[in-house]
Design an enzyme around this catalytic site. Sequence first.
Site, mmCIF file in Angstrom:
data_model
loop_
_atom_site.group_PDB
_atom_site.id
_atom_site.type_symbol
_atom_site.label_atom_id
_atom_site.label_comp_id
_atom_site.label_asym_id
_atom_site.label_seq_id
_atom_site.Cartn_x
_atom_site.Cartn_y
_atom_site.Cartn_z
ATOM 1 N N ARG A 122 23.463 -12.698 9.275
ATOM 2 C CA ARG A 122 23.787 -11.357 9.823
ATOM 3 C C ARG A 122 23.406 -10.211 8.889
ATOM 4 O O ARG A 122 23.918 -9.098 9.013
ATOM 5 C CB ARG A 122 25.265 -11.245 10.191
ATOM 6 C CG ARG A 122 25.688 -12.264 11.216
ATOM 7 C CD ARG A 122 26.978 -11.878 11.893
ATOM 8 N NE ARG A 122 27.285 -12.822 12.934
ATOM 9 C CZ ARG A 122 27.974 -13.951 12.764
ATOM 10 N NH1 ARG A 122 28.454 -14.240 11.576
ATOM 11 N NH2 ARG A 122 28.187 -14.763 13.765
ATOM 12 N N LYS A 144 11.414 -0.342 9.354
ATOM 13 C CA LYS A 144 10.987 -1.062 10.557
ATOM 14 C C LYS A 144 10.573 -2.467 10.142
ATOM 15 O O LYS A 144 9.731 -2.623 9.242
ATOM 16 C CB LYS A 144 9.790 -0.368 11.210
ATOM 17 C CG LYS A 144 10.163 0.808 12.081
ATOM 18 C CD LYS A 144 8.941 1.275 12.867
ATOM 19 C CE LYS A 144 9.261 2.467 13.750
ATOM 20 N NZ LYS A 144 8.044 2.982 14.426
ATOM 21 N N GLU A 186 -4.109 5.742 6.997
ATOM 22 C CA GLU A 186 -2.695 6.128 7.145
ATOM 23 C C GLU A 186 -2.359 7.297 6.208
ATOM 24 O O GLU A 186 -1.534 8.140 6.539
ATOM 25 C CB GLU A 186 -1.771 4.933 6.867
ATOM 26 C CG GLU A 186 -1.972 3.742 7.797
ATOM 27 C CD GLU A 186 -1.291 3.880 9.164
ATOM 28 O OE1 GLU A 186 -0.645 4.906 9.441
ATOM 29 O OE2 GLU A 186 -1.420 2.924 9.968
ATOM 30 N N LYS A 228 6.717 10.469 4.639
ATOM 31 C CA LYS A 228 7.366 9.430 5.445
ATOM 32 C C LYS A 228 8.873 9.476 5.215
ATOM 33 O O LYS A 228 9.661 9.375 6.159
ATOM 34 C CB LYS A 228 6.800 8.051 5.110
ATOM 35 C CG LYS A 228 7.508 6.972 5.901
ATOM 36 C CD LYS A 228 6.597 6.058 6.625
ATOM 37 C CE LYS A 228 7.388 5.235 7.650
ATOM 38 N NZ LYS A 228 6.692 4.043 8.055
ATOM 39 N N GLU A 238 13.573 6.724 15.428
ATOM 40 C CA GLU A 238 12.454 7.178 16.271
ATOM 41 C C GLU A 238 12.917 7.714 17.624
ATOM 42 O O GLU A 238 12.445 7.307 18.678
ATOM 43 C CB GLU A 238 11.433 6.050 16.446
ATOM 44 C CG GLU A 238 10.081 6.595 16.894
ATOM 45 C CD GLU A 238 8.949 5.575 16.823
ATOM 46 O OE1 GLU A 238 8.774 4.951 15.764
ATOM 47 O OE2 GLU A 238 8.252 5.438 17.819
ATOM 48 N N ARG A 242 9.928 11.008 14.294
ATOM 49 C CA ARG A 242 9.283 9.824 13.708
ATOM 50 C C ARG A 242 8.109 9.358 14.556
ATOM 51 O O ARG A 242 7.162 8.765 14.046
ATOM 52 C CB ARG A 242 10.309 8.692 13.523
ATOM 53 C CG ARG A 242 9.718 7.490 12.812
ATOM 54 C CD ARG A 242 10.758 6.516 12.290
ATOM 55 N NE ARG A 242 10.115 5.409 11.602
ATOM 56 C CZ ARG A 242 10.729 4.528 10.850
ATOM 57 N NH1 ARG A 242 12.037 4.604 10.671
ATOM 58 N NH2 ARG A 242 10.063 3.548 10.257
ATOM 59 N N ASN A 246 2.977 7.926 14.802
ATOM 60 C CA ASN A 246 2.103 7.105 15.647
ATOM 61 C C ASN A 246 0.820 7.837 16.041
ATOM 62 O O ASN A 246 0.097 7.379 16.930
ATOM 63 C CB ASN A 246 2.853 6.662 16.910
ATOM 64 C CG ASN A 246 4.066 5.832 16.557
ATOM 65 O OD1 ASN A 246 4.033 5.071 15.592
ATOM 66 N ND2 ASN A 246 5.143 5.990 17.308
ATOM 67 N N HIS A 249 -2.291 5.959 17.085
ATOM 68 C CA HIS A 249 -1.905 4.571 17.330
ATOM 69 C C HIS A 249 -2.064 4.154 18.794
ATOM 70 O O HIS A 249 -2.252 2.972 19.057
ATOM 71 C CB HIS A 249 -0.481 4.307 16.850
ATOM 72 C CG HIS A 249 -0.389 4.141 15.351
ATOM 73 N ND1 HIS A 249 -0.737 5.132 14.465
ATOM 74 C CD2 HIS A 249 -0.001 3.088 14.589
ATOM 75 C CE1 HIS A 249 -0.560 4.693 13.231
ATOM 76 N NE2 HIS A 249 -0.111 3.457 13.278
ATOM 77 N N HIS A 253 -4.329 1.237 19.306
ATOM 78 C CA HIS A 253 -3.782 -0.004 19.857
ATOM 79 C C HIS A 253 -4.704 -0.565 20.945
ATOM 80 O O HIS A 253 -4.965 -1.772 20.997
ATOM 81 C CB HIS A 253 -2.382 0.277 20.420
ATOM 82 C CG HIS A 253 -1.782 -0.886 21.136
ATOM 83 N ND1 HIS A 253 -1.096 -1.879 20.477
ATOM 84 C CD2 HIS A 253 -1.795 -1.238 22.452
ATOM 85 C CE1 HIS A 253 -0.712 -2.791 21.359
ATOM 86 N NE2 HIS A 253 -1.115 -2.416 22.556
ATOM 87 N N HIS A 267 -6.370 -2.918 11.658
ATOM 88 C CA HIS A 267 -5.420 -1.916 12.126
ATOM 89 C C HIS A 267 -5.741 -0.518 11.578
ATOM 90 O O HIS A 267 -5.783 0.459 12.328
ATOM 91 C CB HIS A 267 -3.997 -2.334 11.753
ATOM 92 C CG HIS A 267 -2.949 -1.344 12.151
ATOM 93 N ND1 HIS A 267 -2.640 -1.080 13.475
ATOM 94 C CD2 HIS A 267 -2.153 -0.533 11.415
ATOM 95 C CE1 HIS A 267 -1.700 -0.149 13.521
ATOM 96 N NE2 HIS A 267 -1.383 0.203 12.286
HETATM 97 N N1 GLY Z 1 4.730 3.079 11.046
HETATM 98 C C1 GLY Z 1 5.440 4.037 11.779
HETATM 99 C C2 GLY Z 1 6.865 4.149 11.427
HETATM 100 O O1 GLY Z 1 7.310 3.571 10.461
HETATM 101 O O2 GLY Z 1 7.589 4.796 12.134
#
Ligand code: GLY
Length: 371
Positions: A122, A144, A186, A228, A238, A242, A246, A249, A253, A267
Amino acid sequence: MIRTIPVGLGDRAYDVLVGPGLIDRAGEHIVPLLKNRRTVIVTDSNVGEHHGERLAAALERAGVAVDVITVPAGEASKSFEGLADLSDRLLALELDRGDLIVAFGGGVVGDLAGFAAAIYKRGIDFIQIPTSLLAQVDSSVGGKTAIDTPRGKNLIGAFHQPRLVLADLDILATLPAREMACGYAEVIKYGMLGDPAFFAWLEGNGEAVLAGDVEALAHAVARSVEMKAEIVTEDEREQGRRALLNLGHTFGHALEAETGFGEALKHGEAVGAGCAMAFRFSARLGLCPDIDAARVEGALKAAGLPTRLDALPQGASFHADRLIAHMGQDKKAEGGKLTFVLARRIGEALTAKGVDPAPLRDFLISEGALS
Ligand code: GLY
């Protein structure tokens, strides 16, 4: 010089340290976080082979007991099977909640080990020691974590913040040029979405960053992480800002999906091309000046990144409708409507919801996609 960038998330706050020599001094940074003097390093076969012993020795010098789990290098480890295997190996080591997992590798290791840490008994603490430029400036910061399924990438996961991130710039010296360019996509994305001065700095200093110049790299990584950290602090889950991370992206994608999510188009390359397309689409919609889209293209090209469909593998066989179908399946799509991060200018991105597929289709055809 070590730069410390705080991620201000209350009782889950942590620091990102950026600078040279951090792996060799990992022990002194990690010891204050340990309840027990025990860690398990999770790494992959490439990073483990080249740098695993050095990190283990650094921790042992600080009096920390270390086990190492090595997973196969490559995206396939970010799967239910890979997660089951890693969880079983953590259980076999009888790791408990007072111990700490060290995710030591690129984005795959960070995402997999971070997700395992989120659900193991957990939830157990973990730290990130990212070894690629892309992981240092993006995936290691912000909590994330995820694995892929046959239905898509990063669809099963959790928000689980690390306790510390050590971005050792020395390790980037051994990174292949193509990997550096992927991370750079990035980096420059931060300039495009929110910092025009940083974008302009990269126009002048991108070559030095890519060549591994220590001062230039330190500034590029630190500024990216600062941005960031600021965005994640404001919008950890997000719900709003946030999503600007993207940028590039949704287009990217679709390009990755059409090229098989593999070596043909990595990527970071897809994000680079995606950013160029997002700016050109913004210009076509009258949102953004043409000159900004041209500057974005120029800066990406200078870094050796693809910016147009005809520079991509299978350049001749991208179909507009297939690309749009992939965009609809992107997990950022909401209620069947397409959501894009677009731009008003360099340094000012916005989220555009409910984008109409018709002008998008026209745009893709103008970019050389087949109708
Ligand atoms: N890679 C995008 C984020 O961490 O929100």
